[in-house]
Design an enzyme around this catalytic site. Sequence first.
Site, PDB file in Angstrom:
ATOM      1  N   ASP A   1       0.822  -1.244   0.095  1.00 31.05           N
ATOM      2  CA  ASP A   1      -0.077  -0.117   0.064  1.00 31.05           C
ATOM      3  C   ASP A   1       1.026   1.131  -0.051  1.00 31.05           C
ATOM      4  O   ASP A   1       1.776   1.254   0.839  1.00 31.05           O
ATOM      5  CB  ASP A   1      -0.850  -0.141   1.247  1.00 31.05           C
ATOM      6  CG  ASP A   1      -2.312   0.412   1.093  1.00 31.05           C
ATOM      7  OD1 ASP A   1      -2.475   1.497   0.414  1.00 31.05           O
ATOM      8  OD2 ASP A   1      -3.060  -0.266   1.165  1.00 31.05           O
TER       9      ASP A   1
ATOM     10  N   ASP B   1      -3.353   4.708  -2.349  1.00 32.78           N
ATOM     11  CA  ASP B   1      -4.314   5.114  -1.554  1.00 32.78           C
ATOM     12  C   ASP B   1      -4.686   6.456  -2.113  1.00 32.78           C
ATOM     13  O   ASP B   1      -4.145   7.417  -2.296  1.00 32.78           O
ATOM     14  CB  ASP B   1      -3.728   5.389  -0.186  1.00 32.78           C
ATOM     15  CG  ASP B   1      -4.761   5.764   0.822  1.00 32.78           C
ATOM     16  OD1 ASP B   1      -5.540   4.717   1.389  1.00 32.78           O
ATOM     17  OD2 ASP B   1      -4.693   6.937   1.431  1.00 32.78           O
TER      18      ASP B   1
ATOM     19  N   HIS C   1     -10.891  -3.021   4.077  1.00 32.44           N
ATOM     20  CA  HIS C   1     -11.025  -2.448   5.327  1.00 32.44           C
ATOM     21  C   HIS C   1     -11.648  -1.125   5.686  1.00 32.44           C
ATOM     22  O   HIS C   1     -11.569  -0.777   6.762  1.00 32.44           O
ATOM     23  CB  HIS C   1      -9.425  -2.325   5.556  1.00 32.44           C
ATOM     24  CG  HIS C   1      -8.807  -1.363   4.533  1.00 32.44           C
ATOM     25  ND1 HIS C   1      -8.674  -1.290   3.351  1.00 32.44           N
ATOM     26  CD2 HIS C   1      -8.231   0.033   5.107  1.00 32.44           C
ATOM     27  CE1 HIS C   1      -7.886  -0.430   3.119  1.00 32.44           C
ATOM     28  NE2 HIS C   1      -8.101   0.497   4.000  1.00 32.44           N
ATOM     29  N   ASP C   2     -12.443  -0.745   4.622  1.00 36.78           N
ATOM     30  CA  ASP C   2     -13.081   0.588   4.779  1.00 36.78           C
ATOM     31  C   ASP C   2     -14.616   0.313   4.707  1.00 36.78           C
ATOM     32  O   ASP C   2     -15.539   1.103   4.916  1.00 36.78           O
ATOM     33  CB  ASP C   2     -12.817   1.578   3.774  1.00 36.78           C
ATOM     34  CG  ASP C   2     -11.312   2.040   3.787  1.00 36.78           C
ATOM     35  OD1 ASP C   2     -10.884   2.172   5.046  1.00 36.78           O
ATOM     36  OD2 ASP C   2     -10.648   2.316   2.816  1.00 36.78           O
TER      37      ASP C   2
END
Length: 547
Positions: free
Chosen positions: A100, A200, A328-329
Amino acid sequence: MENKMEWWKQTSIYQIYPWSFQDSNGDGIGDLKGILRRLDEIQTLGVETIWFSPFYVSPGEDFGYDIADYTNIDPRFGTMADCEQLIREIHKRKMRVVLDMVMNHTSDKHPWFLESKSSTSNAKRDFYIWKKGTKKPPNNWISMVGKSGWNYDKGTEEYYYSNFLSFQPDLNYRNPRVKKTMFGVLDFWLKKGVDGFRLDIFNSIYKDESFRDNPFSLRFFPTPDNHDEAFFQKKQYNLNLPESFSFAKEVRKHISKYKQKPFLIGEVSGSDQVLKSFLGEKTDGLNLVFQFELIHFSYNADFFRKLLQKNEEIFPTPFTPTYVLGNHDQRRYIDRLGGDIRKAKLLVCFQFMARGVPIVYYGEEIGRKEGKLSNFFGKDPIAKLNRFVPLFLTKLLGIYINRDNCRLPMLWDDSQNAGFTNGKPWLPIETVQASDTVLGQKNDPNSLWKHYQTMFHIRKDFDVVRVGSLEIIHTEEPAILSFERRFKNKRLCVFLNFGKNQKDLNVDMKGKKIYAFGGADWDGKMMHLPEHSGIIIDLQFAKSSNK
Ligand code: NOJ
């Protein structure tokens, strides 16, 4: 790989959230040695590429998405030597590694920001976006979390800009030194052999040079695939700027010289046209972008048919769609199915058999449940910001606030703490049955884990699934989604029954059933598809078979 298509178009991706995967030292937080211990399991599942959420040095206020040192490992996860070993061991198992990369912002504890903040004349001042102003923020820009993106710094009496939370100041890409430094970070990791980066909030990289106010919009709530109109604002000047589209090409060009042929997958949001601009008209931008339509699926054949149609029309080859059910969101997809494993199998079959790259979030393979933790006690900074919003209301409005709930530890077995840790887990673990865990499901031929394993392996074994074209087959039954994949003389057909009743179809053709679930069957003439069942057929109309 006997075909010429780039490897990253053919791969499948598995996301690991390091905090929650496997703890090895009893501190209740997952770590790199823990992941290393589970690599064989991941390989057995059939994963091809592993994407790691950040494990760089970070204060952890946004659980690693607030980086304080891009080229060192946070001690809570291990050391650089652990990381190098992990990369080596992944490659040994013929899998690939994606890191990431948070290029948009750093932590406000990053030494660059501390310097930048120290005085208006500091050499690093222009690493970030600073503007004069005292009583009022310099313009009306709202960040992605719904508040003014401008943060007042008393020390230097200026505002700095953050498109996410205020402890995540945005870097200033109009400063060539920032670009150079960040390219240096990419080089650092590429030289260590990583195979790509997940970028990101890449749609936020550039902001308008003259800081114009954003126009008004009627929309309030953002969705996973549309942040550009939200909080009563059209984010024309702080998201999706043309300069960000060009930057995508620059980054692609920069990484392309590496021999491992790395790729970029961007977290961007907006219309299909915006996504295409990030990919580049000549597919010379980001290699892939996340497509989030499946995050808010409607469970009916028509939804999935339309999605396939759309992707074939707007993102035809050489564009490669991606299929994402969670991350993860986002609320875990199994929750949206009321925990129904039969329906989950249908969705996953769609995700893996469609043309494109399937992306699986850890725990999806066992139907890991969503937590029920309140917003009030949330560790997630988004929950902290919205403490007083009750959980039921967020569900009602279809918004997601406490992301702790989709980040609960992995369930490996039915020992204490589900085999995740010997210590106190950083997020609570519910009482589990063997059948909720990897170990329990590995031994059950009808489990969701087995289904995922089969899906990963069909993709590996059949190049027609990885590289073939896609055509929708129209059947008499609207509740049945059917499509065909084609590559050279190979053909593979998928039938999925989203309806509430069994459907019997006359499918008279020459072929071989390679996989069926939910009680589906076919004898070469009649096909029986009970509700929520599916079947995959290898059509052997030509001399050679697919294998
Ligand atoms: C998107 C990431 O997926 C999310 O977890 C993070 O909080 C924000 N970007 C800020 O980096």
